[in-house]
Scaffold this motif. Structure first.
Motif, PDB file in Angstrom:
ATOM      1  N   ASN A  65       2.362  31.833 -16.724  1.00 17.63           N
ATOM      2  CA  ASN A  65       3.687  32.293 -17.113  1.00 17.63           C
ATOM      3  C   ASN A  65       4.785  31.837 -16.167  1.00 17.63           C
ATOM      4  N   GLY A  66       4.424  31.116 -15.098  1.00 16.08           N
ATOM      5  CA  GLY A  66       5.415  30.623 -14.159  1.00 16.08           C
ATOM      6  C   GLY A  66       6.037  31.698 -13.300  1.00 16.08           C
ATOM      7  N   GLU A  67       5.538  32.943 -13.376  1.00 12.25           N
ATOM      8  CA  GLU A  67       6.129  34.053 -12.638  1.00 12.25           C
ATOM      9  C   GLU A  67       5.774  33.997 -11.155  1.00 12.25           C
ATOM     10  N   THR A  68       4.524  33.706 -10.846  1.00 15.21           N
ATOM     11  CA  THR A  68       4.040  33.693  -9.467  1.00 15.21           C
ATOM     12  C   THR A  68       3.827  32.267  -9.003  1.00 15.21           C
ATOM     13  N   ILE A  69       4.461  31.915  -7.890  1.00 14.80           N
ATOM     14  CA  ILE A  69       4.290  30.567  -7.366  1.00 14.80           C
ATOM     15  C   ILE A  69       3.183  30.519  -6.328  1.00 14.80           C
ATOM     16  N   LEU A  70       2.933  31.643  -5.643  1.00 14.95           N
ATOM     17  CA  LEU A  70       1.883  31.701  -4.617  1.00 14.95           C
ATOM     18  C   LEU A  70       1.026  32.929  -4.853  1.00 14.95           C
ATOM     19  N   ASP A  71      -0.279  32.713  -4.935  1.00 11.71           N
ATOM     20  CA  ASP A  71      -1.226  33.802  -5.162  1.00 11.71           C
ATOM     21  C   ASP A  71      -2.298  33.748  -4.079  1.00 11.71           C
ATOM     22  N   VAL A  72      -2.288  34.732  -3.201  1.00  9.08           N
ATOM     23  CA  VAL A  72      -3.244  34.805  -2.096  1.00  9.08           C
ATOM     24  C   VAL A  72      -4.294  35.849  -2.439  1.00  9.08           C
ATOM     25  N   ARG A  73      -5.567  35.440  -2.396  1.00  6.63           N
ATOM     26  CA  ARG A  73      -6.652  36.314  -2.822  1.00  6.63           C
ATOM     27  C   ARG A  73      -7.697  36.477  -1.718  1.00  6.63           C
ATOM     28  N   ASP A  74      -7.821  37.694  -1.213  1.00 15.47           N
ATOM     29  CA  ASP A  74      -8.858  38.059  -0.246  1.00 15.47           C
ATOM     30  C   ASP A  74      -8.896  37.083   0.932  1.00 15.47           C
ATOM     31  N   LEU A  75      -7.755  36.769   1.490  1.00 11.74           N
ATOM     32  CA  LEU A  75      -7.658  35.808   2.595  1.00 11.74           C
ATOM     33  C   LEU A  75      -8.230  36.399   3.883  1.00 11.74           C
ATOM     34  N   LYS A  76      -9.054  35.617   4.547  1.00 18.45           N
ATOM     35  CA  LYS A  76      -9.644  36.037   5.823  1.00 18.45           C
ATOM     36  C   LYS A  76      -9.497  34.914   6.845  1.00 18.45           C
ATOM     37  N   THR A  77      -9.103  35.299   8.047  1.00 15.07           N
ATOM     38  CA  THR A  77      -9.000  34.348   9.153  1.00 15.07           C
ATOM     39  C   THR A  77      -9.602  34.990  10.389  1.00 15.07           C
ATOM     40  N   ILE A 101      -3.817  26.705  10.172  1.00 12.07           N
ATOM     41  CA  ILE A 101      -4.969  27.363  10.787  1.00 12.07           C
ATOM     42  C   ILE A 101      -6.069  27.403   9.734  1.00 12.07           C
ATOM     43  N   PRO A 102      -7.310  27.069  10.085  1.00 16.12           N
ATOM     44  CA  PRO A 102      -8.387  27.104   9.078  1.00 16.12           C
ATOM     45  C   PRO A 102      -8.707  28.526   8.641  1.00 16.12           C
ATOM     46  N   ALA A 103      -8.916  28.712   7.353  1.00 16.92           N
ATOM     47  CA  ALA A 103      -9.268  30.022   6.801  1.00 16.92           C
ATOM     48  C   ALA A 103     -10.767  30.255   6.918  1.00 16.92           C
ATOM     49  N   SER A 104     -11.149  31.529   7.041  1.00 19.96           N
ATOM     50  CA  SER A 104     -12.567  31.896   7.079  1.00 19.96           C
ATOM     51  C   SER A 104     -13.073  32.312   5.703  1.00 19.96           C
ATOM     52  N   ASP A 117       1.138  27.417  -7.213  1.00 23.61           N
ATOM     53  CA  ASP A 117       1.518  26.863  -8.512  1.00 23.61           C
ATOM     54  C   ASP A 117       0.299  26.338  -9.274  1.00 23.61           C
ATOM     55  N   GLY A 118      -0.807  27.077  -9.175  1.00 26.75           N
ATOM     56  CA  GLY A 118      -2.026  26.719  -9.886  1.00 26.75           C
ATOM     57  C   GLY A 118      -2.981  25.839  -9.114  1.00 26.75           C
ATOM     58  N   LEU A 119      -2.602  25.372  -7.938  1.00 31.62           N
ATOM     59  CA  LEU A 119      -3.458  24.492  -7.134  1.00 31.62           C
ATOM     60  C   LEU A 119      -4.172  25.292  -6.058  1.00 31.62           C
ATOM     61  N   ASP A 120      -5.469  25.073  -5.918  1.00 31.77           N
ATOM     62  CA  ASP A 120      -6.243  25.735  -4.868  1.00 31.77           C
ATOM     63  C   ASP A 120      -6.012  24.975  -3.566  1.00 31.77           C
ATOM     64  N   VAL A 121      -5.191  25.536  -2.683  1.00 31.26           N
ATOM     65  CA  VAL A 121      -4.766  24.853  -1.462  1.00 31.26           C
ATOM     66  C   VAL A 121      -5.952  24.482  -0.575  1.00 31.26           C
ATOM     67  N   PHE A 122      -6.954  25.353  -0.505  1.00 25.63           N
ATOM     68  CA  PHE A 122      -8.081  25.119   0.395  1.00 25.63           C
ATOM     69  C   PHE A 122      -9.055  24.065  -0.125  1.00 25.63           C
ATOM     70  N   GLU A 123      -8.926  23.698  -1.392  1.00 25.21           N
ATOM     71  CA  GLU A 123      -9.823  22.703  -1.979  1.00 25.21           C
ATOM     72  C   GLU A 123      -9.215  21.301  -1.997  1.00 25.21           C
ATOM     73  N   ARG A 172      -5.155  13.614   1.280  1.00 27.67           N
ATOM     74  CA  ARG A 172      -4.048  12.957   0.575  1.00 27.67           C
ATOM     75  C   ARG A 172      -3.258  13.965  -0.251  1.00 27.67           C
ATOM     76  N   ASP A 173      -3.959  14.841  -0.967  1.00 30.76           N
ATOM     77  CA  ASP A 173      -3.276  15.820  -1.818  1.00 30.76           C
ATOM     78  C   ASP A 173      -2.530  16.872  -1.005  1.00 30.76           C
ATOM     79  N   ILE A 174      -3.103  17.286   0.117  1.00 32.67           N
ATOM     80  CA  ILE A 174      -2.415  18.298   0.918  1.00 32.67           C
ATOM     81  C   ILE A 174      -1.176  17.701   1.560  1.00 32.67           C
ATOM     82  N   ARG A 175      -1.194  16.419   1.845  1.00 31.98           N
ATOM     83  CA  ARG A 175      -0.004  15.748   2.380  1.00 31.98           C
ATOM     84  C   ARG A 175       1.122  15.759   1.343  1.00 31.98           C
ATOM     85  N   ILE A 176       0.768  15.535   0.091  1.00 35.38           N
ATOM     86  CA  ILE A 176       1.760  15.590  -0.990  1.00 35.38           C
ATOM     87  C   ILE A 176       2.261  17.014  -1.174  1.00 35.38           C
TER      88      ILE A 176
END
Length: 352
Positions: A12-24, A77-80, A87-93, A97-101
């Motif tokens: 729906n374009g409502e949420t640009i960032l979705d953080v789920r059960d983040l651990k560091t 910082i690396p996530a645990s 925006d629908g992209l899994d940042v940690f995956e 090259r893609d993370i640079r973009i």
């Protein structure tokens, strides 16, 4: 770089960032062989969302893990564990090259306006470096763009050949903001951007950030330890304690009807500008536990006057409770019983 399909973040374009059960977690090493003997749980299961074009304020005491959250989701910082969907992209995956973009769409404004700027680089090189690295502009075009950015952030384009030591703290932070905007990002992590500045300068920087958000449609994750700073700046608010979020709702809801004892204590410390109004201060006993050895059950229970036996053994879930408005979630076993004046009444009875 293809967007993932059927993702709840981008439907729906409502949420640009979705953080789920983040651990560091950070390893604790001891001995000659530097063996891992424990873990500092700086961030321990944090989940939240940042709405497109809006501001989420992330607040809490120093050391609660706010900055670690911001830097982890940017992959500084690396996530645990956990997932971060931008925006629908899994940042940690994403690969290198893609993370640079993706970094062109996610930027950060650092807390220290002095230490975050290279003293050996001119303002033009500091702000324009990203334009060169990402192949956007060089030479006169880069200089023109840097001048426009400086002017938009309240600085003269003529400052382009000066060095950071020639500026005040507020001006240096404006340079940091211009650097963050150089790549025209969608999300900016503001890591306590006004905490090192004078109060008179803080309002100027906050007004600038608000104007830039309206002009460019920016989304902010605004990290702060002072609730007075984010009261009129954030659309949504998340309160952290010892690596966990303990309360989350629309900003006005949290200020009007705080349900967690820790949130009430923080709000009681906000100075009252009206001399006719009297506010009772809630002073918490004890110290913040170590993230290396957090207490069992609710992490706040050693300092909470409302704690019961259940709080000492069971970690409360971040869920809606009785009296909560839509979207208001609290991690407290006794949230159904708490009113905005509950902590004040208890502290008053304790003194008597």
């Amino acid at each position: 770089m293809q967007k993932q399909e059927n993702n709840p973040v981008s439907t729906n374009g409502e949420t640009i960032l979705d953080v789920r059960d983040l651990k560091t977690y950070f390893p604790v090493r001891r001995g000659v062989m530097q063996r891992v003997t424990g873990w500092v749980k700086a961030v321990d299961g944090v989940s939240f969302g940042v709405r497109r074009g809006k501001t989420l304020g992330l607040v809490g005491e120093s050391g609660c893990g706010k900055t670690t959250v911001g830097r982890t989701l940017l992959r500084l910082i690396p996530a645990s564990g956990g997932r971060v969907l931008f925006d629908g992209l899994d940042v940690f995956e994403l690969g290198r090259r893609d993370i640079r973009i993706l970094r062109r769409r996610m930027q950060i404004i650092f807390q220290d306006p002095v230490g975050s700027l290279n003293p050996r680089m001119t303002v033009g090189n500091i702000v324009g470096e990203a334009l060169t690295v990402h192949g956007i502009a060089r030479g006169k075009e880069r200089q023109r763009r840097v001048g426009v950015l400086l002017e938009r952030c309240g600085l003269s384009p003529g400052y382009i050949n000066r060095y950071p030591h020639e500026f005040s703290g507020g001006q240096r932070q404006r340079i940091g903001i211009a650097r963050a905007l150089a790549l025209n990002p969608d999300l900016v992590v503001c890591d306590e951007p006004v905490s090192a500045l004078d109060v008179s300068i803080q309002s100027q920087i906050l007004n600038l950030l608000k104007d830039l958000q309206s002009e460019f449609g920016l989304s902010y994750l605004f990290i702060a330890h002072n609730l007075a700073v984010v009261e009129h700046f954030s659309d949504d608010l998340a309160v952290m304690y010892l690596g966990r979020i303990v309360e989350m709702a629309a900003s006005e809801v949290v200020y009007r009807n705080p349900k967690h004892p820790y949130t009430q204590a923080l709000l009681s410390a906000v100075p009252e500008t009206d001399p006719a109004k009297r506010k009772s201060r809630v002073v918490l006993s004890g110290e913040v536990p170590s993230p290396m050895d957090p207490p069992p059950g609710c992490p706040f229970h050693p300092r909470c006057p409302l704690a019961i036996d259940r709080c000492r053994v069971e970690i409360p879930a971040l869920i809606p409770h009785l009296g909560c408005e839509p979207g208001h979630r609290v991690a407290c076993h006794r949230a159904d019983e708490i009113r905005p004046s509950t902590m004040t009444e208890i502290m008053k009875n304790t003194k008597e």
